[in-house]
Design a protein around this motif. Structure first.
Motif, PDB file in Angstrom:
ATOM      1  N   PHE A 104       8.999 -28.945 -25.022  1.00  0.00           N
ATOM      2  CA  PHE A 104       9.485 -27.563 -25.146  1.00  0.00           C
ATOM      3  C   PHE A 104       8.397 -26.570 -24.721  1.00  0.00           C
ATOM      4  N   THR A 105       7.149 -26.909 -24.990  1.00  0.00           N
ATOM      5  CA  THR A 105       6.041 -26.064 -24.529  1.00  0.00           C
ATOM      6  C   THR A 105       5.954 -26.088 -23.009  1.00  0.00           C
ATOM      7  N   ALA A 106       6.021 -27.282 -22.424  1.00  0.00           N
ATOM      8  CA  ALA A 106       5.923 -27.421 -20.967  1.00  0.00           C
ATOM      9  C   ALA A 106       7.049 -26.705 -20.249  1.00  0.00           C
ATOM     10  N   SER A 107       8.245 -26.718 -20.829  1.00  0.00           N
ATOM     11  CA  SER A 107       9.395 -26.092 -20.172  1.00  0.00           C
ATOM     12  C   SER A 107       9.272 -24.573 -20.117  1.00  0.00           C
ATOM     13  N   SER A 108       8.400 -24.006 -20.943  1.00  0.00           N
ATOM     14  CA  SER A 108       8.266 -22.545 -20.978  1.00  0.00           C
ATOM     15  C   SER A 108       7.070 -22.036 -20.180  1.00  0.00           C
ATOM     16  N   LEU A 109       6.283 -22.935 -19.612  1.00  0.00           N
ATOM     17  CA  LEU A 109       5.072 -22.534 -18.892  1.00  0.00           C
ATOM     18  C   LEU A 109       5.288 -22.550 -17.384  1.00  0.00           C
ATOM     19  N   ARG A 110       4.536 -21.713 -16.678  1.00  0.00           N
ATOM     20  CA  ARG A 110       4.588 -21.712 -15.225  1.00  0.00           C
ATOM     21  C   ARG A 110       3.874 -22.938 -14.665  1.00  0.00           C
ATOM     22  N   SER A 111       4.211 -23.271 -13.426  1.00  0.00           N
ATOM     23  CA  SER A 111       3.638 -24.453 -12.789  1.00  0.00           C
ATOM     24  C   SER A 111       2.118 -24.373 -12.697  1.00  0.00           C
ATOM     25  N   ASP A 112       1.581 -23.188 -12.368  1.00  0.00           N
ATOM     26  CA  ASP A 112       0.130 -23.086 -12.213  1.00  0.00           C
ATOM     27  C   ASP A 112      -0.598 -23.264 -13.544  1.00  0.00           C
ATOM     28  N   VAL A 113       0.035 -22.842 -14.653  1.00  0.00           N
ATOM     29  CA  VAL A 113      -0.573 -23.044 -15.970  1.00  0.00           C
ATOM     30  C   VAL A 113      -0.610 -24.536 -16.303  1.00  0.00           C
ATOM     31  N   LEU A 114       0.508 -25.223 -16.055  1.00  0.00           N
ATOM     32  CA  LEU A 114       0.556 -26.663 -16.302  1.00  0.00           C
ATOM     33  C   LEU A 114      -0.413 -27.410 -15.388  1.00  0.00           C
ATOM     34  N   GLN A 115      -0.550 -26.921 -14.165  1.00  0.00           N
ATOM     35  CA  GLN A 115      -1.494 -27.538 -13.228  1.00  0.00           C
ATOM     36  C   GLN A 115      -2.919 -27.411 -13.757  1.00  0.00           C
ATOM     37  N   ALA A 116      -3.250 -26.245 -14.309  1.00  0.00           N
ATOM     38  CA  ALA A 116      -4.583 -26.037 -14.872  1.00  0.00           C
ATOM     39  C   ALA A 116      -4.802 -26.925 -16.097  1.00  0.00           C
ATOM     40  N   LEU A 258     -10.413 -40.037 -10.526  1.00  0.00           N
ATOM     41  CA  LEU A 258      -9.579 -39.131 -11.312  1.00  0.00           C
ATOM     42  C   LEU A 258     -10.251 -37.775 -11.495  1.00  0.00           C
ATOM     43  N   THR A 259     -11.544 -37.782 -11.730  1.00  0.00           N
ATOM     44  CA  THR A 259     -12.276 -36.525 -11.899  1.00  0.00           C
ATOM     45  C   THR A 259     -12.203 -35.676 -10.633  1.00  0.00           C
ATOM     46  N   LEU A 260     -12.339 -36.297  -9.470  1.00  0.00           N
ATOM     47  CA  LEU A 260     -12.254 -35.564  -8.203  1.00  0.00           C
ATOM     48  C   LEU A 260     -10.862 -34.977  -7.993  1.00  0.00           C
ATOM     49  N   VAL A 261      -9.824 -35.766  -8.311  1.00  0.00           N
ATOM     50  CA  VAL A 261      -8.449 -35.265  -8.193  1.00  0.00           C
ATOM     51  C   VAL A 261      -8.237 -34.081  -9.122  1.00  0.00           C
ATOM     52  N   ALA A 262      -8.728 -34.199 -10.359  1.00  0.00           N
ATOM     53  CA  ALA A 262      -8.560 -33.125 -11.345  1.00  0.00           C
ATOM     54  C   ALA A 262      -9.268 -31.851 -10.902  1.00  0.00           C
ATOM     55  N   LEU A 263     -10.477 -31.996 -10.400  1.00  0.00           N
ATOM     56  CA  LEU A 263     -11.237 -30.824  -9.950  1.00  0.00           C
ATOM     57  C   LEU A 263     -10.551 -30.155  -8.762  1.00  0.00           C
ATOM     58  N   ASN A 264      -9.926 -30.952  -7.898  1.00  0.00           N
ATOM     59  CA  ASN A 264      -9.201 -30.377  -6.759  1.00  0.00           C
ATOM     60  C   ASN A 264      -7.993 -29.573  -7.223  1.00  0.00           C
ATOM     61  N   MET A 265      -7.294 -30.060  -8.251  1.00  0.00           N
ATOM     62  CA  MET A 265      -6.157 -29.317  -8.794  1.00  0.00           C
ATOM     63  C   MET A 265      -6.623 -28.010  -9.419  1.00  0.00           C
ATOM     64  N   LEU A 266      -7.748 -28.063 -10.138  1.00  0.00           N
ATOM     65  CA  LEU A 266      -8.292 -26.841 -10.725  1.00  0.00           C
ATOM     66  C   LEU A 266      -8.722 -25.863  -9.637  1.00  0.00           C
ATOM     67  N   ARG A 267      -9.279 -26.375  -8.556  1.00  0.00           N
ATOM     68  CA  ARG A 267      -9.694 -25.515  -7.430  1.00  0.00           C
ATOM     69  C   ARG A 267      -8.492 -24.776  -6.859  1.00  0.00           C
ATOM     70  N   GLN A 268      -7.365 -25.467  -6.726  1.00  0.00           N
ATOM     71  CA  GLN A 268      -6.162 -24.827  -6.168  1.00  0.00           C
ATOM     72  C   GLN A 268      -5.664 -23.717  -7.078  1.00  0.00           C
ATOM     73  N   VAL A 269      -5.788 -23.907  -8.378  1.00  0.00           N
ATOM     74  CA  VAL A 269      -5.339 -22.868  -9.323  1.00  0.00           C
ATOM     75  C   VAL A 269      -6.254 -21.660  -9.273  1.00  0.00           C
ATOM     76  N   ILE A 270      -7.565 -21.908  -9.238  1.00  0.00           N
ATOM     77  CA  ILE A 270      -8.544 -20.812  -9.305  1.00  0.00           C
ATOM     78  C   ILE A 270      -8.602 -20.033  -8.006  1.00  0.00           C
ATOM     79  N   PHE A 271      -8.549 -20.763  -6.873  1.00  0.00           N
ATOM     80  CA  PHE A 271      -8.714 -20.085  -5.597  1.00  0.00           C
ATOM     81  C   PHE A 271      -7.393 -19.957  -4.849  1.00  0.00           C
TER      82      PHE A 271
END
Length: 271
Positions: A104-116, A258-271
Motif C-alpha cells: 500500500f505504501t509502494a502504490s502511493s509513491l512515485r516511480s522515482d521515489v521507489l527507484q531511490a 549489486l552495489t554498482l547497479v544500485a549506485l547507477n539507479m541512484l545516479r539516474q534519480v539525482i541527475f
C-alpha cells in the motif's frame, strides 16, 4: 521492423535475466527480485514506457515471479530436509502484515521515489555481501517476543519496497542468529512466498497509466511468463549448487555488481 527487432532482443534479455535470477535464488539466497527489478526498469524504459508508476510495474512483476520461484525452491530444499518450518510458522504473520503495509505504501509513491529507495537499500545489501560477516552474531537462536514482532514486519515491508523475496533480508537475519547458512537459504525461500502472495494480490488491483501491453494492474504478464520459463528450469540447479559449493566468494562478487547497479539507479534519480 526495427520495433520487432527491439522486442525480440528484449525478450532474449528477459530469458537470460530469468535464468540468472533463478540460479541466484537457489545458490546465494538473495532472491531473484534484486536482479529482476533493475532489469525490468531498464528494459521497460528502453521500450519507451516511462510512466510515473514504472517502478510499481517492476516491483509487482518481480514479486509475481517470486511466488513461483520461491515455491519451487522451498520444495527443492525441503527434499533435502533443509527448511526450518518452526521458524516459518513463527514469522509468517509479521512478515505478511509488513508486506501488506509495504504494497500500500509502494502504490502511493512515485516511480522515482521507489527507484531511490531501491537504490539505497540495494547499495546497503551489496556492501553487506562484500564484507566478511560470517562470524557476526546477534544471538544463539532466532528471536521471539518483541524482537520478532519488530523484525518480521520490517522484513516484509522492506522486501516489498524492493520487489524482492525473503532471501535478501531473511538470510542475513537468520545467520546473525546462528542459523546455518544452508538452512537459512532454504527457509528464506518460504519467506518469499509469504511476502509475495499478499503483495501481488494487491498489485493486481492497482491502476497504472501508460503501462506496457499485457499488464494487469502492476504485473506485466509477458515479462512474468518469460522470466518464469527460465527460473523454473534454473532455480533447482541453484539449490543443488548451494549444497555442494561454498557460495561466499561468489556472494562477494555479486555484492560488488549489486552495489554498482544500485549506485547507477541512484545516479539516474539525482541527475
Amino acid at each position: 521492423m526495427e520495433n520487432m527487432m527491439l522486442l525480440f532482443a528484449m525478450g532474449l534479455i528477459l530469458l537470460a535475466v530469468g535464468a540468472f535470477a533463478g540460479i541466484l535464488a537457489g545458490l546465494l539466497g538473495v532472491g531473484g527480485g534484486i536482479i529482476l527489478v533493475p532489469a525490468f526498469f531498464y528494459i521497460f524504459s528502453a521500450l519507451g514506457y516511462d510512466s510515473p508508476q514504472l517502478m510499481q510495474i517492476c516491483l509487482g512483476t518481480s514479486l509475481a515471479t517470486i511466488i513461483v520461484t520461491s515455491i519451487r525452491s522451498v520444495v527443492a530444499h525441503d527434499r533435502k530436509g533443509a527448511v526450518d518450518w518452526a521458524i516459518l510458522k513463527g514469522w509468517v504473520v509479521g512478515i505478511a502484515v509488513g508486506a501488506l503495509i509495504g504494497v500500500f505504501t509502494a502504490s502511493s509513491l512515485r516511480s522515482d521515489v521507489l527507484q531511490a529507495i531501491f537504490g539505497g537499500l540495494a547499495a546497503v545489501v551489496g556492501l553487506y555481501m562484500i564484507v566478511d560477516q560470517s562470524h557476526w552474531r546477534l544471538g544463539n537462536r532466532m528471536p521471539v517476543g518483541v524482537t520478532r514482532a519488530v523484525l518480521s514486519p520490517m522484513m516484509g515491508f522492506l522486501s516489498v519496497l524492493m520487489g524482492i523475496g525473503g532471501g535478501t533480508f531473511g538470510v542475513p537475519t537468520m545467520t546473525l542468529y546462528n542459523v546455518p547458512i544452508h538452512r537459512a537459504v532454504a527457509t528464506a525461500a518460504g519467506f518469499g512466498v509469504i511476502i509475495a502472495v499478499p503483495s501481488v494480490a494487491v498489485f493486481l488491483l492497482i491502476e497504472i497509466e501508460n503501462a506496457p501491453p499485457m499488464t494487469i494492474g502492476a504485473v506485466n504478464l509477458v515479462a512474468f511468463a518469460l522470466v518464469i520459463a527460465m527460473t523454473l528450469i534454473t532455480a533447482p540447479y541453484g539449490a543443488v549448487l548451494a549444497h555442494r559449493t561454498n557460495p561466499q566468494p561468489l556472494k562477494k562478487i555479486f555484492g560488488i555488481f549489486l552495489t554498482l547497479v544500485a549506485l547507477n539507479m541512484l545516479r539516474q534519480v539525482i541527475f
